[in-house]
Design a protein around this motif. Structure first.
Motif, mmCIF file in Angstrom:
data_model
loop_
_atom_site.group_PDB
_atom_site.id
_atom_site.type_symbol
_atom_site.label_atom_id
_atom_site.label_comp_id
_atom_site.label_asym_id
_atom_site.label_seq_id
_atom_site.Cartn_x
_atom_site.Cartn_y
_atom_site.Cartn_z
ATOM 1 N N THR A 12 0.997 -1.229 -0.071
ATOM 2 C CA THR A 12 0.313 0.170 0.354
ATOM 3 C C THR A 12 0.849 1.282 -0.382
ATOM 4 N N ASP B 198 4.708 -4.557 7.291
ATOM 5 C CA ASP B 198 3.027 -5.150 6.319
ATOM 6 C C ASP B 198 2.527 -5.663 7.285
ATOM 7 N N THR C 13 -3.642 -3.407 6.892
ATOM 8 C CA THR C 13 -2.615 -3.726 8.015
ATOM 9 C C THR C 13 -2.751 -5.328 7.468
ATOM 10 N N LYS D 221 3.598 0.700 3.189
ATOM 11 C CA LYS D 221 3.308 -0.670 3.826
ATOM 12 C C LYS D 221 3.908 -1.364 2.872
#
Length: 568
Positions: free
Chosen positions: A159, A194, A203, A235
């Protein structure tokens, strides 16, 4: 027996011993035995697999532990290192106030190319920001661009936290305009593995089972880095449930050799650091650091709080930085070190300043597998170097680690296994097999393993007659010992070799060489000081991988395609 393709149901799941006795001829005796453990949800194929693993692995380890620490009654010797902390974790703890004294840099000028900016150290970038030669927003744009440019090859990002990044960067620039400077991380971009939660962002733990998960938890390390002024830009991928290198979106590649996949769940952190994409990360282990040629610190257990971080084992998990130098690792450690009120295992560790350690007062051992260049350089700097060997009698170290890690992990993912979601795990020969086997580790044998761990800790402590030692960073025995004994270790790159089976006319791709600098628990500053001394006169950690220019004889695998925005 029920067909291996058949799912367990109520009629095939005996619920008590009486029913087992009545159906002994209809249902596998092993399935009846599993009911005693309240584990009658496995189908026959899984039961056969578990029986094989228990016979070949569990029983020999259990017998070895019993022989080692359970031959005398009364429990007066070799106490368990599974220690319960009765505090609820909400007591007010005095935070760490002593900060490290960073070296002062002068004459740092902004390079012309963004490539050169990307490979500057944290301290150098800090000077550029503090002297307003570059803004945090501009630096954030540079690193986000590099992430998007190279991620199609590396497969390292889960991400992009772009909106948050520019918000944090703008705040950093505005604070500096008002005369507020938070330190060397002020305005510096970074990425988080992550398994570390950040509110409003996914997450995923690298697993397709949790790929849409958003946790409303602000991880302790994220809080501390935010307080230091650092800017989160991404992430980064983790091996599924922090194991191996395969995650639901692919498999991260090594920028030094793009036909190779780094070993370990922190592969994305190591690969992106090596490629000059980001400057710092959080880790569990250091195999990826070794394969990607970056510097990493696994700190003393408990030195860094773990709130908001996916847990494998409360007595083994550690959080620390991946960077390109030991100096950068030291800066990150300074920011994230200290008691976490919500993590009972964390503590305030009063480390000496690594930048102030007089290494000429140290005696450092070296093992047979240590890199000799490191020994010669440290010796030339006044360190007393002596041959060294760790002496211990425990001969099943990996088995102890497996019992501790697998049982703890299963406790955290009990529902995941019971619901059958392990059938969808990305690498079926990893956690699914290990955690099914862990289901059959009796509590008494788990405790005996912890007692055997205590014996190992005592023996290592008694044999640790030096201030630190140098040895192979990826030898699995030392990896297990370091984790069980909670030794801090710094991984440093020490050179490169040619890849195996290169193209006939040569290749720019390389395999990295690394070594580990190990110190006793709570002596992270010694390992860091030695690593900084070594890197002060070497250039291995400054090398750039050939991700942009592989040369005429190299190629990217056909499975990797160039995105439209790069090919246009």
């Amino acid at each position: 027996m029920v067909s291996s393709s058949e799912q367990d149901s109520g009629e095939n799941s005996p619920k008590n011993n009486g029913e087992c006795s009545e159906k002994i001829n209809e249902v596998s005796p092993l399935k009846c035995a599993f009911a005693i453990f309240d584990a009658d949800f496995f189908n026959d194929a899984k039961i056969a697999e578990i029986e094989k693993g228990a016979t070949e692995l569990n029983i020999p380890i259990s017998r070895a532990n019993r022989k080692l620490v359970a031959s005398v009654n009364g429990g007066l010797h070799d106490p368990s290192y599974l220690v319960f902390n009765p505090e609820w974790g909400n007591e007010q703890v005095q935070s760490k106030t002593k900060r490290f004294s960073y070296p002062s840099l002068s004459g740092i000028q902004r390079p012309e190319s963004e490539e050169d900016i990307a490979f500057m150290t944290v301290l150098e970038l800090g000077v550029l920001i503090k002297t307003k030669q570059i803004t945090s927003e501009e630096l954030t744009r540079i690193f986000l661009h590099r992430l998007k440019r190279y991620n199609y090859v590396l497969e390292a990002v889960v991400t992009y936290t772009e909106e948050l990044a520019y918000k944090q960067a703008k705040e950093a620039d505005e604070m500096l305009a008002r005369g507020i400077y938070l330190g060397p991380l002020h305005g510096i971009p970074y990425g988080l593995k992550d398994i570390i939660s950040v509110p409003q962002y996914k997450t995923t733990w690298g697993s397709k089972t949790f790929k849409d998960q958003v946790l409303d938890i602000e991880a302790s390390v994220f809080k501390k880095l935010k307080s230091a002024g650092a800017v989160l830009v991404a992430k980064l991928a983790t091996g599924s449930l922090a194991y191996g290198g395969i995650w639901f979106g692919g498999r991260t590649r090594n920028p030094w050799n793009i036909e190779e996949y780094p070993i370990g769940s922190s592969a994305a952190a190591a690969a992106s650091t090596s490629a000059g994409i980001l400057n710092l990360h959080q880790l569990r282990n250091y195999f990826p650091a070794a394969s990607c040629g970056v510097t990493a610190l696994r700190p003393t257990f408990g030195a860094v709080g773990r709130t908001g971080v996916m847990s494998i084992s409360e007595s083994l998990d550690k959080i620390g930085p991946f960077c390109r130098s030991a100096v950068d690792c030291t800066i990150i450690l300074d920011a994230i070190l200290g008691k976490d009120p919500d993590d009972p295992s964390s503590k305030d560790i009063s480390l000496d300043d690594p930048f102030s350690v007089d290494i000429t007062n140290l005696t450092v051992g070296y093992l047979d597998d240590a890199e000799m260049e490191v020994i010669h350089i440290l010796e030339s700097k006044g360190v007393k170097m002596v041959p060294f060997k760790l002496n211990y009698t425990v001969n099943h170290v990996q088995g102890i680690l497996n019992f501790a890690m697998d049982v703890d992990m299963l406790a955290h993912f009990d529902e995941w296994q019971r619901s059958g979601e392990d059938d969808f795990y990305e690498a079926q020969d990893l956690w699914p097999v290990e955690l099914r086997r862990a289901r059959m580790i009796p509590a008494v044998d788990y405790v005996q393993a912890q007692r055997a761990r205590g014996k190992l800790i005592r023996e290592i402590r008694e044999s640790f007659t030096v201030d630190a030692f140098i040895g192979n960073a990826t030898d699995w025995e030392k990896v297990c010992i370091g984790n069980l004994v909670a030794m801090p270790v710094v991984i440093v790159p020490t050179g490169f070799t040619k890849i195996s089976n290169p193209p006939p006319d040569g290749s720019r791709r390389r395999s990295t060489i690394t070594t580990g600098i190990y110190a006793p628990p709570n002596h992270d500053h010694i390992a860091l000081a030695l690593a900084m001394a070594y890197q002060s006169v070497t250039e291995h950690h400054r090398q750039r991988p050939p991700i942009d220019d592989l040369g005429p004889n190299d190629f990217i695998a056909d499975s990797i395609s160039t995105p439209d925005y790069l090919s246009s």
